[in-house]
Design a protein around this motif. Structure first.
Motif, PDB file in Angstrom:
ATOM      1  N   LEU A 129      48.831  26.014  32.770  1.00 40.34           N
ATOM      2  CA  LEU A 129      49.008  26.691  33.329  1.00 40.34           C
ATOM      3  C   LEU A 129      50.430  27.298  33.756  1.00 40.34           C
ATOM      4  N   ALA A 187      53.100  37.432  33.336  1.00 37.66           N
ATOM      5  CA  ALA A 187      52.691  37.308  31.899  1.00 37.66           C
ATOM      6  C   ALA A 187      51.010  36.352  33.268  1.00 37.66           C
ATOM      7  N   LEU A 188      51.230  35.603  34.072  1.00 34.78           N
ATOM      8  CA  LEU A 188      50.507  34.412  34.722  1.00 34.78           C
ATOM      9  C   LEU A 188      49.307  35.470  34.901  1.00 34.78           C
ATOM     10  N   ARG A 190      48.620  38.316  34.768  1.00 39.64           N
ATOM     11  CA  ARG A 190      47.961  39.481  34.082  1.00 39.64           C
ATOM     12  C   ARG A 190      46.337  38.026  33.438  1.00 39.64           C
ATOM     13  N   ARG A 191      46.917  36.801  32.916  1.00 29.19           N
ATOM     14  CA  ARG A 191      45.925  35.964  32.378  1.00 29.19           C
ATOM     15  C   ARG A 191      45.020  35.442  33.516  1.00 29.19           C
ATOM     16  N   LEU A 192      45.027  35.548  34.719  1.00 26.94           N
ATOM     17  CA  LEU A 192      43.952  34.649  35.755  1.00 26.94           C
ATOM     18  C   LEU A 192      43.533  36.493  36.489  1.00 26.94           C
TER      19      LEU A 192
END
Length: 363
Positions: A129, A187-188, A190-192
């Motif tokens: 991740l 970005a992390l 938003r992804r999580l």
């Protein structure tokens, strides 16, 4: 008939009139703030404004003298850190130097009752991740600053907190790496879809990272909103000056206009502005906040506020000029290079400022 308006969802986090005092110093003074699930909030303000104390109150490392903190509707005000659905990543990263990257991340999984295989799989997932595959056996002293930051982030995410708290997480990185890591962190998040709360004193960082910014000053929450809200519609001189370059022009409020706009009387002429932010009457002292990019320079005769260019600085995508008005007031104007009027020092110019670009604030 109008369709009924659906009720707003309950906030994931509610900070309700929270105060914290250290001796005679009121570090947090009656702060109320809601956080929606999956949001990215930045607590922004100068050193000593109370933002890190508020973060520690959320984490449970400090207890408030007044107010409540609710997470998912449950009052967690009196709960210790390990019983809250939050985790905190410290500014120093606090990595264990004698442990490998993998063991540092696995440390965050202790106490969950997972077997060795499950922990190994979870560590591998977390390292993927944060883009640290293949570095599981390295020690922290063999990593770059950006890599250490990502190890600390993986460890903080290991227990899958509902809210991740980050105290100046990029402060130790150099400028280039800091800008790169800002994008990775956004970005992390938003992804999580995990709720992130970040403390920073850097307005540019807050505007890059957050979908909402809460500005603090001397323990109080002074304004909260999106980066665009705070930049375009500051509610105080303090907020206007904190977020980006701004002209702060003192004057007195003139009479009202039929169109609902206000006039601002200054030493170099009258400005037409939007309605004042505060309840102010004609003749009262006020401050106009005007962003340099909203000031247009016009050459040749015509209507407009007269001034003389005293300085011009090339900044890559724009040229910033300083214009001295007839009463000595200096106003900064920023023009895109593609539409630059080409006025050098000594050039007589006129300034055109649209009313919607003039924010009238209490002094």
């Amino acid at each position: 008939m109008h369709a009924p308006v659906p009720p707003r969802p309950e906030p994931l986090v509610r900070i309700d009139r929270v105060s914290k005092t250290f001796g005679a110093h009121r570090a947090v003074d009656g702060v109320s703030l809601d956080l929606e699930a999956g949001s990215f909030l930045c607590l922004l303000g100068p050193s000593g404004c109370g933002k890190s104390t508020l973060l520690r109150l959320l984490a449970g490392f400090e207890s408030p003298e007044a107010g409540r903190i609710l997470i998912d509707g449950a009052d967690v005000t009196g709960l210790p850190p390990h019983r809250r659905p939050v985790n905190m990543m410290f500014q120093s990263y606090a990595l264990f130097p004698h442990m490998s990257v993998g063991r540092n991340v696995a440390y965050g999984l202790q106490g969950l009752g997972l077997g060795r295989t499950a922990i190994a799989e979870r560590v591998a997932d977390l390292l993927r991740l944060v883009r640290l595959e293949g570095l599981s056996e390295r020690r922290p002293d063999r990593l770059s600053g950006g890599q250490r930051q990502r190890v600390a982030l993986a460890r903080a995410l290991a227990r899958e907190p509902r809210v991740l708290l980050l105290d100046e997480p990029l402060g130790a990185l150099d400028r280039g790496l800091r800008e790169e890591t800002q994008g990775e962190l956004r970005a992390l998040q938003r992804r999580l879809a995990t709720t992130f709360v970040v403390v920073t004193h850097d307005p540019a960082e807050a505007m890059t990272l957050a979908d909402r910014i809460a500005v603090m000053d001397r323990g109080r929450l002074v304004q909260a909103g999106s980066a665009a809200d705070l930049y375009e519609r500051p509610e105080s001189r303090f907020v206007a000056g904190l977020l980006g370059d701004v002209n702060l022009i003192e004057g007195r409020l003139g009479g009202g206009r039929p169109d609902g706009r206000a006039t601002l009387e200054t030493g170099f002429g009258a400005l037409v502005a939007g309605a004042p932010e505060a309840a102010l009457g004609p003749g009262e002292p006020v401050v106009a906040a005007i962003r340099p990019e909203r000031v247009a320079l016009l050459a040749g005769p015509g209507e407009g506020l007269q001034g003389t260019v005293t300085d011009a600085v090339f900044l890559g995508d724009r040229i910033r000029r300083q214009v001295r008005m007839r009463d000595g007031t200096l106003i900064r104007a920023a023009s895109p290079v593609s539409a630059d009027p080409g006025a050098g020092p000594g050039t007589e110019v006129r300034l055109a400022i649209p009313p919607e670009a003039v924010r009238v604030l209490a002094p």
